[in-house]
Design a protein around this motif. Structure first.
Motif, mmCIF file in Angstrom:
data_model
loop_
_atom_site.group_PDB
_atom_site.id
_atom_site.type_symbol
_atom_site.label_atom_id
_atom_site.label_comp_id
_atom_site.label_asym_id
_atom_site.label_seq_id
_atom_site.Cartn_x
_atom_site.Cartn_y
_atom_site.Cartn_z
ATOM 1 N N VAL A 1 0.859 -1.178 0.000
ATOM 2 C CA VAL A 1 0.000 0.000 0.000
ATOM 3 C C VAL A 1 0.899 1.232 0.000
ATOM 4 N N ILE A 2 0.654 2.135 -0.961
ATOM 5 C CA ILE A 2 1.409 3.392 -0.977
ATOM 6 C C ILE A 2 0.609 4.392 -0.161
ATOM 7 N N ASN A 3 1.152 4.718 1.015
ATOM 8 C CA ASN A 3 0.367 5.498 1.957
ATOM 9 C C ASN A 3 0.324 6.985 1.662
ATOM 10 N N ARG A 4 1.240 7.426 0.825
ATOM 11 C CA ARG A 4 1.299 8.852 0.533
ATOM 12 C C ARG A 4 -0.030 9.318 -0.062
ATOM 13 N N LYS A 5 -0.621 10.332 0.617
ATOM 14 C CA LYS A 5 -1.924 10.844 0.171
ATOM 15 C C LYS A 5 -1.799 11.564 -1.173
ATOM 16 N N LYS A 6 -2.876 11.505 -1.948
ATOM 17 C CA LYS A 6 -2.915 12.250 -3.207
ATOM 18 C C LYS A 6 -3.638 13.569 -2.966
ATOM 19 N N PRO A 7 -3.326 14.662 -3.601
ATOM 20 C CA PRO A 7 -2.290 14.749 -4.630
ATOM 21 C C PRO A 7 -0.879 14.695 -4.044
ATOM 22 N N ARG A 8 -0.041 13.936 -4.720
ATOM 23 C CA ARG A 8 1.329 13.798 -4.241
ATOM 24 C C ARG A 8 2.187 14.944 -4.778
ATOM 25 N N PRO A 9 3.154 15.395 -3.983
ATOM 26 C CA PRO A 9 3.981 16.514 -4.442
ATOM 27 C C PRO A 9 4.820 16.127 -5.664
ATOM 28 N N ASP A 10 5.215 17.143 -6.421
ATOM 29 C CA ASP A 10 5.965 16.915 -7.656
ATOM 30 C C ASP A 10 7.266 16.153 -7.432
ATOM 31 N N ASN A 11 7.884 16.405 -6.282
ATOM 32 C CA ASN A 11 9.178 15.765 -6.051
ATOM 33 C C ASN A 11 9.056 14.442 -5.287
ATOM 34 N N PHE A 12 7.841 13.916 -5.257
ATOM 35 C CA PHE A 12 7.610 12.656 -4.532
ATOM 36 C C PHE A 12 8.565 11.560 -5.014
ATOM 37 N N ASN A 13 8.808 11.543 -6.320
ATOM 38 C CA ASN A 13 9.660 10.477 -6.865
ATOM 39 C C ASN A 13 11.136 10.646 -6.501
ATOM 40 N N LEU A 14 11.469 11.757 -5.816
ATOM 41 C CA LEU A 14 12.853 11.953 -5.392
ATOM 42 C C LEU A 14 12.977 11.828 -3.877
ATOM 43 N N SER A 15 11.847 11.595 -3.206
ATOM 44 C CA SER A 15 11.862 11.589 -1.744
ATOM 45 C C SER A 15 12.403 10.270 -1.194
ATOM 46 N N GLU A 16 12.832 10.325 0.059
ATOM 47 C CA GLU A 16 13.339 9.158 0.761
ATOM 48 C C GLU A 16 12.259 8.081 0.838
ATOM 49 N N GLU A 17 11.045 8.553 1.063
ATOM 50 C CA GLU A 17 9.895 7.667 1.185
ATOM 51 C C GLU A 17 9.714 6.835 -0.095
ATOM 52 N N PHE A 18 9.832 7.530 -1.223
ATOM 53 C CA PHE A 18 9.687 6.888 -2.528
ATOM 54 C C PHE A 18 10.759 5.816 -2.715
ATOM 55 N N LEU A 19 11.995 6.191 -2.352
ATOM 56 C CA LEU A 19 13.102 5.242 -2.499
ATOM 57 C C LEU A 19 12.921 4.027 -1.603
ATOM 58 N N GLU A 20 12.356 4.281 -0.448
ATOM 59 C CA GLU A 20 12.104 3.187 0.497
ATOM 60 C C GLU A 20 11.121 2.181 -0.125
ATOM 61 N N TYR A 21 10.061 2.718 -0.729
ATOM 62 C CA TYR A 21 9.095 1.849 -1.424
ATOM 63 C C TYR A 21 9.798 1.080 -2.536
ATOM 64 N N LYS A 22 10.639 1.798 -3.255
ATOM 65 C CA LYS A 22 11.308 1.198 -4.402
ATOM 66 C C LYS A 22 12.212 0.047 -3.955
ATOM 67 N N ARG A 23 12.941 0.283 -2.829
ATOM 68 C CA ARG A 23 13.822 -0.754 -2.293
ATOM 69 C C ARG A 23 13.012 -2.007 -1.939
ATOM 70 N N THR A 24 11.911 -1.787 -1.237
ATOM 71 C CA THR A 24 11.059 -2.908 -0.842
ATOM 72 C C THR A 24 10.592 -3.694 -2.066
ATOM 73 N N ILE A 25 10.161 -2.937 -3.072
ATOM 74 C CA ILE A 25 9.615 -3.607 -4.261
ATOM 75 C C ILE A 25 10.684 -4.380 -5.012
#
Lengths: 251, 239
Positions: A222-246
């Protein structure tokens, strides 16, 4: 069986399918709520498209059921609209007529169908393209028109099979922004098939990860980040954390 | 231009006797002098070509559409279509004339036979080249066969249809002329036979050039119709 069809617009239950005694997908369970974007993420050849064809009713599964709003639609095509990497816009019809086509097929008068479709053009970022032919549009614009057509033929749910994968990187990221924008405004639940991890995290509320041979759903994130997501979401630590898990779960 | 220059030179230096190969000048003269007569005869030939082509197109549409819809019909008719093409036009023309007399009927029949095939085959190719994904997408929207035919198959086949039509218009004129050779009262073929029997080679050449011009004009007409019917092709080029 375990998943109730209540609150869920789409449910696939214990779906398996084999071709020539080769089990392609095994015991798949997925569900989808109203207006939810759920990605189906997996490598090529894992059976994503087979599942897609079962959900859209083109293939009949060997076992398992597909329910749309509680109704059994297993093996019944024409209930769920879909969109492919190929836009499949008819080259000899104007963009407006292409998007109005599903309404006309459903029996709406040409004039009313055009009016209903053209009312959505501005919202889909297609204003001014009504009278153009598909060949006059860029790839990104054609996909917009294809999504509008899919939306107009949908009954609250659409399957998108790698819709943006043929676009170049810049157009693709513009399309992602546009897509999220649209999805916030319209009443549409989506199963989004992709092999692009970034795309899946960026767009989805939930991600099903499909791996193995035969393909199975091995994880649900589950991607918990609420929408609308900020433009730099794909550069955030949170995003990378999801990416690592996946990435871990995909391998 | 070069051909005409060589031709003029050959005649000018009397390499070939002028009764066998008329000079370009005398052909031009014959062309201008006989122009009203040529026009008059061409009216008949064009009428035959028009009617024959019209019937050919309708027949081709019906046949190709049915063959595409019913697989069995396709398998049964396709070999017959091919065989119909191997029958030499010159050989059946006299038979048609014996059956149908010296009026326009046998000429039209011959034109129908020659134009029907290229149009049918191009339409069949067009129907077969339709994007299967587009068809299943429409089906997923709940479209019936007739809707799919008129929305996807027919318009997607138009470019192939026009390619076939372009060939067919020249076949139509030539077919008409050949049928007229073998008997009739007016038409470019009849005129051709008359001047040939009178050994008027300059007029022979004039009528040949006239037929070429007519065929070219008809092909141009087909291209213009194609552009008018398929506006998306033109606009598709520029973004």
């Amino acid at each position: 069986m375990s998943i109730s069809t209540e609150n869920n617009i789409l449910v696939a239950e214990n779906v398996s399918k084999s071709f020539d005694n080769n089990l392609i997908i095994d015991n798949i369970n997925i569900h989808l709520k109203n207006r939810e974007i759920v990605s189906l993420l997996g490598q090529s050849g894992v059976g994503k498209s087979t599942l897609f064809n079962i959900l859209s009713g083109i293939y009949l599964p060997d076992s398992g059921k597909v329910y749309l709003k509680g109704e059994d639609i297993t093996g019944k095509p024409g209930k769920i609209s879909y969109m492919l990497q190929k836009d499949l816009l008819l080259p000899y019809k104007t963009v407006l007529d292409n998007t109005a086509l599903p309404l006309i097929i459903k029996g709406m008068k040409k004039k009313d169908a055009r009016a209903k479709a053209s009312a959505l053009f501005a919202q889909f970022g297609l204003e001014g393209c009504e009278k153009k032919y598909p060949a006059q549009l860029s790839g990104g614009m054609r996909q917009r028109a294809a999504l509008l057509r899919t939306y107009l033929s949908s009954d609250g749910i659409a399957l998108l099979d790698e819709p943006f994968s043929a676009l170049d990187t810049l157009t693709k990221s513009a399309m992602h922004k546009w897509y999220l924008d649209i999805m916030a405004k319209i009443d549409l639940a989506t199963v989004f098939i992709t092999h692009d991890i970034d795309e899946a995290i960026l767009l989805s509320d939930r991600i099903y990860i499909m791996t193995g041979k035969p393909g199975e759903i091995t994880a649900e994130i589950v991607i918990n980040r609420k929408k609308p997501r900020p433009d730099n979401f794909n550069l955030s630590e949170e995003f990378l954390e999801y990416k690592r898990t996946i990435v871990e779960k995909l391998l | 231009m070069l051909i005409v220059a060589v031709w003029a030179a050959v005649c000018g230096f009397d390499v070939v006797p002028s009764y066998m190969l008329p000079s370009p000048q005398s052909v031009a003269k014959a062309f201008i002098e006989d122009f009203p007569l040529l026009l008059e005869h061409s009216a008949t030939t064009l009428a035959e070509a028009g009617i024959g082509l019209g019937i050919g197109i309708i027949l081709a549409f019906v046949t190709a559409s049915l063959m595409d819809r019913f697989r069995l019909l396709y398998t049964a008719l396709y070999p017959l279509l091919i065989i119909s093409q191997t029958i030499p036009t010159v050989a059946i023309a006299p038979i048609l004339i014996m059956w149908m007399g010296y009026d326009m009927a046998p000429k039209i029949a011959l034109i129908v036979i020659t134009t029907f095939f290229p149009i049918t085959v191009s339409l069949l190719d067009g129907y077969a080249s339709v994007d299967k994904d587009a068809v299943s997408l429409l089906r997923s929207m709940g479209a019936k066969n007739s809707r799919i035919f008129f929305t996807v198959k027919l318009p997607s086949s138009l470019s192939q249809f026009f390619a076939g039509l372009k060939i067919s218009v020249s076949y139509a004129v030539v077919g008409g002329v050949i049928a007229e050779w073998l008997g009739g009262f007016e038409g470019l073929g009849v005129y051709m036979t008359r001047v040939r029997k009178a050994y008027q080679f300059d007029k022979m050449f004039a009528v040949i050039i006239f037929i070429i011009i007519i065929s070219l004009l008809l092909m141009v007409a087909v291209s213009l119709i194609r552009k008018a019917v398929m506006p998306w092709e033109r606009k598709g080029d520029k973004k």
